[in-house]
Design a protein around this motif. Sequence first.
Motif, PDB file in Angstrom:
ATOM      1  N   PRO A 134      -0.710  18.468  -9.968  1.00  0.00           N
ATOM      2  CA  PRO A 134      -0.590  17.028  -9.735  1.00  0.00           C
ATOM      3  C   PRO A 134      -1.718  16.517  -8.842  1.00  0.00           C
ATOM      4  O   PRO A 134      -2.354  17.304  -8.131  1.00  0.00           O
ATOM      5  CB  PRO A 134       0.755  16.900  -9.020  1.00  0.00           C
ATOM      6  CG  PRO A 134       0.910  18.198  -8.304  1.00  0.00           C
ATOM      7  CD  PRO A 134       0.300  19.225  -9.219  1.00  0.00           C
ATOM      8  N   PRO A 135      -1.961  15.216  -8.865  1.00  0.00           N
ATOM      9  CA  PRO A 135      -2.943  14.650  -7.949  1.00  0.00           C
ATOM     10  C   PRO A 135      -2.569  14.980  -6.504  1.00  0.00           C
ATOM     11  O   PRO A 135      -1.404  14.924  -6.119  1.00  0.00           O
ATOM     12  CB  PRO A 135      -2.854  13.149  -8.203  1.00  0.00           C
ATOM     13  CG  PRO A 135      -2.293  13.018  -9.579  1.00  0.00           C
ATOM     14  CD  PRO A 135      -1.371  14.194  -9.750  1.00  0.00           C
ATOM     15  N   GLY A 136      -3.564  15.366  -5.740  1.00  0.00           N
ATOM     16  CA  GLY A 136      -3.317  15.722  -4.341  1.00  0.00           C
ATOM     17  C   GLY A 136      -2.753  17.113  -4.167  1.00  0.00           C
ATOM     18  O   GLY A 136      -2.315  17.478  -3.084  1.00  0.00           O
ATOM     19  N   GLY A 137      -2.775  17.918  -5.224  1.00  0.00           N
ATOM     20  CA  GLY A 137      -2.198  19.254  -5.170  1.00  0.00           C
ATOM     21  C   GLY A 137      -3.102  20.318  -4.574  1.00  0.00           C
ATOM     22  O   GLY A 137      -2.707  21.464  -4.451  1.00  0.00           O
ATOM     23  N   GLY A 138      -4.344  19.958  -4.251  1.00  0.00           N
ATOM     24  CA  GLY A 138      -5.247  20.915  -3.610  1.00  0.00           C
ATOM     25  C   GLY A 138      -6.200  21.611  -4.555  1.00  0.00           C
ATOM     26  O   GLY A 138      -6.729  22.678  -4.225  1.00  0.00           O
ATOM     27  N   LYS A 139      -6.449  21.029  -5.720  1.00  0.00           N
ATOM     28  CA  LYS A 139      -7.369  21.659  -6.677  1.00  0.00           C
ATOM     29  C   LYS A 139      -8.822  21.582  -6.199  1.00  0.00           C
ATOM     30  O   LYS A 139      -9.548  22.566  -6.278  1.00  0.00           O
ATOM     31  CB  LYS A 139      -7.238  21.022  -8.060  1.00  0.00           C
ATOM     32  CG  LYS A 139      -5.858  21.190  -8.685  1.00  0.00           C
ATOM     33  CD  LYS A 139      -5.754  20.480 -10.008  1.00  0.00           C
ATOM     34  CE  LYS A 139      -5.899  18.994  -9.926  1.00  0.00           C
ATOM     35  NZ  LYS A 139      -4.870  18.233  -9.235  1.00  0.00           N
ATOM     36  N   THR A 140      -9.228  20.432  -5.702  1.00  0.00           N
ATOM     37  CA  THR A 140     -10.625  20.244  -5.298  1.00  0.00           C
ATOM     38  C   THR A 140     -11.043  21.192  -4.183  1.00  0.00           C
ATOM     39  O   THR A 140     -12.109  21.815  -4.278  1.00  0.00           O
ATOM     40  CB  THR A 140     -10.878  18.778  -4.911  1.00  0.00           C
ATOM     41  OG1 THR A 140     -10.602  17.953  -6.043  1.00  0.00           O
ATOM     42  CG2 THR A 140     -12.316  18.567  -4.470  1.00  0.00           C
TER      43      THR A 140
END
Length: 76
Positions: free
Chosen positions: A59-65
Amino acid sequence: MNTSELLRQSWDTLNRPKYANRQWSVRQQEALDIVSRALARDDENRRQSMDPFLFIHGPPGGGKTPVFIDMANPAA
């Protein structure tokens, strides 16, 4: 000192954040370990047998970046 020299100096001295040791979730650490094994040079046969693609979703904000950034550092 002229204006262009001052601008060049300010460009050369960018404020870059220091590396932060992060606490990764189990899934984030798993992704980092996969990349680490893929970059390892100790077993070429194992490295060549690995899938060259890694798909990470969440999800957005899930820490992928932050995970991608941490993967890029040893690969560079």
